[in-house]
Design a protein around this motif. Structure first.
Motif, PDB file in Angstrom:
ATOM      1  N   LEU A  40      13.065  19.994 -16.077  1.00  0.00           N
ATOM      2  CA  LEU A  40      13.604  20.558 -14.831  1.00  0.00           C
ATOM      3  C   LEU A  40      14.290  19.492 -13.984  1.00  0.00           C
ATOM      4  CD1 LEU A  40      10.775  22.923 -13.540  1.00  0.00           C
ATOM      5  CD2 LEU A  40      13.140  23.544 -14.023  1.00  0.00           C
ATOM      6  N   TYR A  41      13.680  18.304 -13.902  1.00  0.00           N
ATOM      7  CA  TYR A  41      14.228  17.248 -13.050  1.00  0.00           C
ATOM      8  C   TYR A  41      15.158  16.296 -13.808  1.00  0.00           C
ATOM      9  CZ  TYR A  41      11.346  18.595  -9.094  1.00  0.00           C
ATOM     10  OH  TYR A  41      10.800  19.287  -8.037  1.00  0.00           O
ATOM     11  N   GLY A  42      15.296  16.505 -15.131  1.00  0.00           N
ATOM     12  CA  GLY A  42      16.200  15.651 -15.907  1.00  0.00           C
ATOM     13  C   GLY A  42      15.749  14.204 -15.976  1.00  0.00           C
ATOM     14  N   VAL A  43      14.420  13.996 -16.063  1.00  0.00           N
ATOM     15  CA  VAL A  43      13.883  12.627 -16.150  1.00  0.00           C
ATOM     16  C   VAL A  43      13.079  12.496 -17.449  1.00  0.00           C
ATOM     17  CG1 VAL A  43      13.778  12.325 -13.635  1.00  0.00           C
ATOM     18  CG2 VAL A  43      11.760  13.199 -14.862  1.00  0.00           C
ATOM     19  N   PRO A  44      12.808  11.264 -17.889  1.00  0.00           N
ATOM     20  CA  PRO A  44      12.049  11.109 -19.134  1.00  0.00           C
ATOM     21  C   PRO A  44      10.588  11.540 -19.015  1.00  0.00           C
ATOM     22  CG  PRO A  44      13.201   9.056 -18.569  1.00  0.00           C
ATOM     23  CD  PRO A  44      13.310   9.955 -17.373  1.00  0.00           C
ATOM     24  N   HIS A  45      10.105  12.108 -20.108  1.00  0.00           N
ATOM     25  CA  HIS A  45       8.680  12.453 -20.258  1.00  0.00           C
ATOM     26  C   HIS A  45       8.067  11.325 -21.074  1.00  0.00           C
ATOM     27  CE1 HIS A  45       5.773  14.897 -23.034  1.00  0.00           C
ATOM     28  NE2 HIS A  45       5.097  14.314 -22.060  1.00  0.00           N
ATOM     29  N   LEU A  46       7.198  10.545 -20.454  1.00  0.00           N
ATOM     30  CA  LEU A  46       6.641   9.375 -21.142  1.00  0.00           C
ATOM     31  C   LEU A  46       5.192   9.650 -21.533  1.00  0.00           C
ATOM     32  CD1 LEU A  46       8.090   6.515 -18.885  1.00  0.00           C
ATOM     33  CD2 LEU A  46       9.140   7.682 -20.811  1.00  0.00           C
ATOM     34  N   SER A  47       5.027  10.116 -22.767  1.00  0.00           N
ATOM     35  CA  SER A  47       3.687  10.386 -23.288  1.00  0.00           C
ATOM     36  C   SER A  47       3.293   9.204 -24.175  1.00  0.00           C
ATOM     37  CB  SER A  47       3.710  11.682 -24.110  1.00  0.00           C
ATOM     38  OG  SER A  47       2.663  11.679 -25.064  1.00  0.00           O
ATOM     39  N   THR A  48       2.271   8.457 -23.762  1.00  0.00           N
ATOM     40  CA  THR A  48       1.854   7.317 -24.587  1.00  0.00           C
ATOM     41  C   THR A  48       1.302   7.813 -25.930  1.00  0.00           C
ATOM     42  OG1 THR A  48      -0.106   7.290 -23.164  1.00  0.00           O
ATOM     43  CG2 THR A  48       1.487   5.509 -22.870  1.00  0.00           C
ATOM     44  N   GLY A  49       0.691   8.994 -25.951  1.00  0.00           N
ATOM     45  CA  GLY A  49       0.214   9.562 -27.214  1.00  0.00           C
ATOM     46  C   GLY A  49       1.388   9.805 -28.171  1.00  0.00           C
ATOM     47  N   ASP A  50       2.469  10.436 -27.676  1.00  0.00           N
ATOM     48  CA  ASP A  50       3.651  10.685 -28.524  1.00  0.00           C
ATOM     49  C   ASP A  50       4.262   9.360 -28.979  1.00  0.00           C
ATOM     50  OD1 ASP A  50       3.411  13.397 -28.196  1.00  0.00           O
ATOM     51  OD2 ASP A  50       5.098  13.624 -26.804  1.00  0.00           O
ATOM     52  N   MET A  51       4.329   8.392 -28.053  1.00  0.00           N
ATOM     53  CA  MET A  51       4.947   7.106 -28.409  1.00  0.00           C
ATOM     54  C   MET A  51       4.126   6.416 -29.506  1.00  0.00           C
ATOM     55  SD  MET A  51       5.772   6.093 -24.453  1.00  0.00           S
ATOM     56  CE  MET A  51       6.557   4.534 -24.542  1.00  0.00           C
ATOM     57  N   LEU A  52       2.804   6.467 -29.368  1.00  0.00           N
ATOM     58  CA  LEU A  52       1.941   5.840 -30.379  1.00  0.00           C
ATOM     59  C   LEU A  52       2.037   6.576 -31.714  1.00  0.00           C
ATOM     60  CD1 LEU A  52      -1.147   5.079 -28.096  1.00  0.00           C
ATOM     61  CD2 LEU A  52       0.248   3.365 -29.275  1.00  0.00           C
ATOM     62  N   ARG A  72     -10.168   7.845 -34.840  1.00  0.00           N
ATOM     63  CA  ARG A  72     -11.580   7.946 -34.419  1.00  0.00           C
ATOM     64  C   ARG A  72     -11.725   8.610 -33.040  1.00  0.00           C
ATOM     65  NH1 ARG A  72     -11.735   2.472 -36.253  1.00  0.00           N
ATOM     66  NH2 ARG A  72     -11.721   1.724 -34.106  1.00  0.00           N
ATOM     67  N   GLY A  73     -10.598   8.823 -32.359  1.00  0.00           N
ATOM     68  CA  GLY A  73     -10.648   9.443 -31.032  1.00  0.00           C
ATOM     69  C   GLY A  73     -10.953   8.453 -29.925  1.00  0.00           C
ATOM     70  N   GLU A  74     -10.752   7.154 -30.227  1.00  0.00           N
ATOM     71  CA  GLU A  74     -10.987   6.121 -29.194  1.00  0.00           C
ATOM     72  C   GLU A  74      -9.672   5.712 -28.546  1.00  0.00           C
ATOM     73  OE1 GLU A  74     -12.902   3.046 -31.441  1.00  0.00           O
ATOM     74  OE2 GLU A  74     -14.537   4.387 -32.032  1.00  0.00           O
ATOM     75  N   LEU A  75      -9.767   4.909 -27.495  1.00  0.00           N
ATOM     76  CA  LEU A  75      -8.550   4.460 -26.816  1.00  0.00           C
ATOM     77  C   LEU A  75      -8.014   3.183 -27.453  1.00  0.00           C
ATOM     78  CD1 LEU A  75      -9.100   4.990 -22.972  1.00  0.00           C
ATOM     79  CD2 LEU A  75      -8.207   6.562 -24.696  1.00  0.00           C
ATOM     80  N   VAL A  76      -6.705   3.114 -27.554  1.00  0.00           N
ATOM     81  CA  VAL A  76      -6.006   1.928 -28.047  1.00  0.00           C
ATOM     82  C   VAL A  76      -6.132   0.845 -26.954  1.00  0.00           C
ATOM     83  CG1 VAL A  76      -3.665   1.141 -28.665  1.00  0.00           C
ATOM     84  CG2 VAL A  76      -4.463   3.409 -29.401  1.00  0.00           C
ATOM     85  N   PRO A  77      -6.257  -0.450 -27.345  1.00  0.00           N
ATOM     86  CA  PRO A  77      -6.449  -1.482 -26.318  1.00  0.00           C
ATOM     87  C   PRO A  77      -5.340  -1.498 -25.255  1.00  0.00           C
ATOM     88  CG  PRO A  77      -6.823  -2.404 -28.501  1.00  0.00           C
ATOM     89  CD  PRO A  77      -6.328  -1.010 -28.706  1.00  0.00           C
ATOM     90  N   TYR A 192     -12.745  10.033 -22.600  1.00  0.00           N
ATOM     91  CA  TYR A 192     -12.177  10.454 -21.310  1.00  0.00           C
ATOM     92  C   TYR A 192     -13.203  10.253 -20.191  1.00  0.00           C
ATOM     93  CZ  TYR A 192     -10.265  13.013 -17.468  1.00  0.00           C
ATOM     94  OH  TYR A 192      -9.812  13.310 -16.209  1.00  0.00           O
ATOM     95  N   GLU A 193     -14.422  10.754 -20.410  1.00  0.00           N
ATOM     96  CA  GLU A 193     -15.439  10.676 -19.351  1.00  0.00           C
ATOM     97  C   GLU A 193     -15.747   9.228 -18.992  1.00  0.00           C
ATOM     98  OE1 GLU A 193     -16.604  12.816 -17.324  1.00  0.00           O
ATOM     99  OE2 GLU A 193     -15.460  14.395 -18.307  1.00  0.00           O
ATOM    100  N   ARG A 194     -15.878   8.387 -20.021  1.00  0.00           N
ATOM    101  CA  ARG A 194     -16.274   6.991 -19.790  1.00  0.00           C
ATOM    102  C   ARG A 194     -15.150   6.154 -19.197  1.00  0.00           C
ATOM    103  NH1 ARG A 194     -18.911   6.463 -24.658  1.00  0.00           N
ATOM    104  NH2 ARG A 194     -16.999   5.648 -25.547  1.00  0.00           N
ATOM    105  N   GLN A 195     -13.937   6.273 -19.782  1.00  0.00           N
ATOM    106  CA  GLN A 195     -12.893   5.311 -19.444  1.00  0.00           C
ATOM    107  C   GLN A 195     -11.799   5.857 -18.521  1.00  0.00           C
ATOM    108  OE1 GLN A 195     -12.872   4.477 -23.826  1.00  0.00           O
ATOM    109  NE2 GLN A 195     -12.069   2.522 -23.131  1.00  0.00           N
ATOM    110  N   THR A 196     -11.537   7.165 -18.586  1.00  0.00           N
ATOM    111  CA  THR A 196     -10.401   7.707 -17.824  1.00  0.00           C
ATOM    112  C   THR A 196     -10.840   8.431 -16.546  1.00  0.00           C
ATOM    113  OG1 THR A 196      -9.252   7.973 -19.937  1.00  0.00           O
ATOM    114  CG2 THR A 196      -8.269   9.054 -18.031  1.00  0.00           C
TER     115      THR A 196
END
Ligand code: ADP
Ligand code: AMP
Length: 233
Positions: A40-52, A72-77, A192-196
């Motif tokens: 809608l706003y013509g700006v980039p969608h920056l999904s770190t999941g998609d990028m990874l 494993r469902g863990e977070l990347v460093p 998510y609960e622990r880190q985010t």
């Protein structure tokens, strides 16, 4: 209360000029909404999941390091994700603002992002917090399917395609993310609960957090988000 002046499918002429952050647990609907708001706003969608996932698909050295962690469902460093984001927001297409989806995911990422935004002359970010009953997440995550060609997100229970297994837009084949299998959902929600989740308090303290009720329909959630953006700008 005013809702949206934007007709479906039409791009708004308003400028975003903001760093937006979509914060919430996996499956809350961030990607679905981030794609639409960015369009809608013509700006980039920056999904770190998609990028990874793109790095994994291309077999880059970052992809090779990230793949087993994501599986494993863990977070990347933090260091790997931050380098990727620092390079991305330098690009000219980010000058008019952008929508972060799935980033930041730790307090360290949020602190570093704050520094990067100041360096690039942005105001502090506007954070949209997707509030949702955790019981809805399993159905949303295990039912998620994505088009291999255009990345459009569907759900076999909530918003299925017209033709089973094929994207409504381009007929592309649908796929399930390997980490969307039921046995990986638990570790992802724990991460998510622990880190985010501590970011909710972090951004609330800074006065940047705006709650939206993410259990509503896709259209209703979108209207809540557009209202927050208009009030914040
Ligand atoms: P996230 O990016 O937060 O992990 P997604 O946007 O990929 O979440 O959405 C997760 C799943 O839930 C997808 O299958 C999507 O089609 C579905 N979904 C998203 N928003 C809604 C909603 N408001 N109501 C019902 N299903 C939704
Ligand atoms: P998502 O597509 O946002 O659900 O992310 C998929 C996976 O990518 C996550 O489970 C993490 O392994 C990884 N990931 C995505 N974004 C980040 C981030 N900001 N920090 C660390 N890991 C991330």
């Amino acid at each position: 209360m005013e809702t949206s002046r934007v007709a479906p499918g039409v791009r708004t002429h308003e400028k975003l000029d903001l760093a937006l952050i979509f914060l919430g647990p996996p499956g809350a609907g961030k990607g679905t909404q981030a794609k639409e708001v960015a369009r809608l706003y013509g700006v980039p969608h920056l999904s770190t999941g998609d990028m990874l996932r793109e790095h994994v698909a291309q077999g880059t050295s970052l992809g090779q390091r990230a793949q087993p962690i994501m599986a494993r469902g863990e977070l990347v460093p933090d260091s790997l994700v931050l380098k990727m984001i620092a390079e991305r927001i330098e690009r000219p297409d980010c000058a008019g603002g952008f929508v972060f989806d799935g980033f930041p995911r730790t307090v360290a990422q949020a602190q570093y992002l704050g520094v990067m935004l100041r360096q690039h002359g942005y105001r502090p970010p506007v954070v949209i917090h997707f509030v949702i009953d955790p019981q809805l997440l399993l159905r949303r995550i295990t039912g998620r399917r994505m088009c291999k060609q255009c990345g459009r997100i569907y759900n076999i229970f909530e918003c299925p395609t017209k033709l089973e297994g094929r994207c409504d837009l381009d007929g592309g084949e649908l796929e399930q993310r390997p980490d969307d299998r039921e046995e990986i959902v638990g570790p992802r929600l724990q991460a998510y609960e622990r880190q985010t989740a501590p970011l909710v308090a972090y951004y609330r303290r800074l006065g940047r957090l705006h709650d939206v009720d993410a259990s509503k329909s896709v259209e209703e959630v979108k209207l809540q988000i557009l209202n927050v953006i208009r009030e914040a700008r």
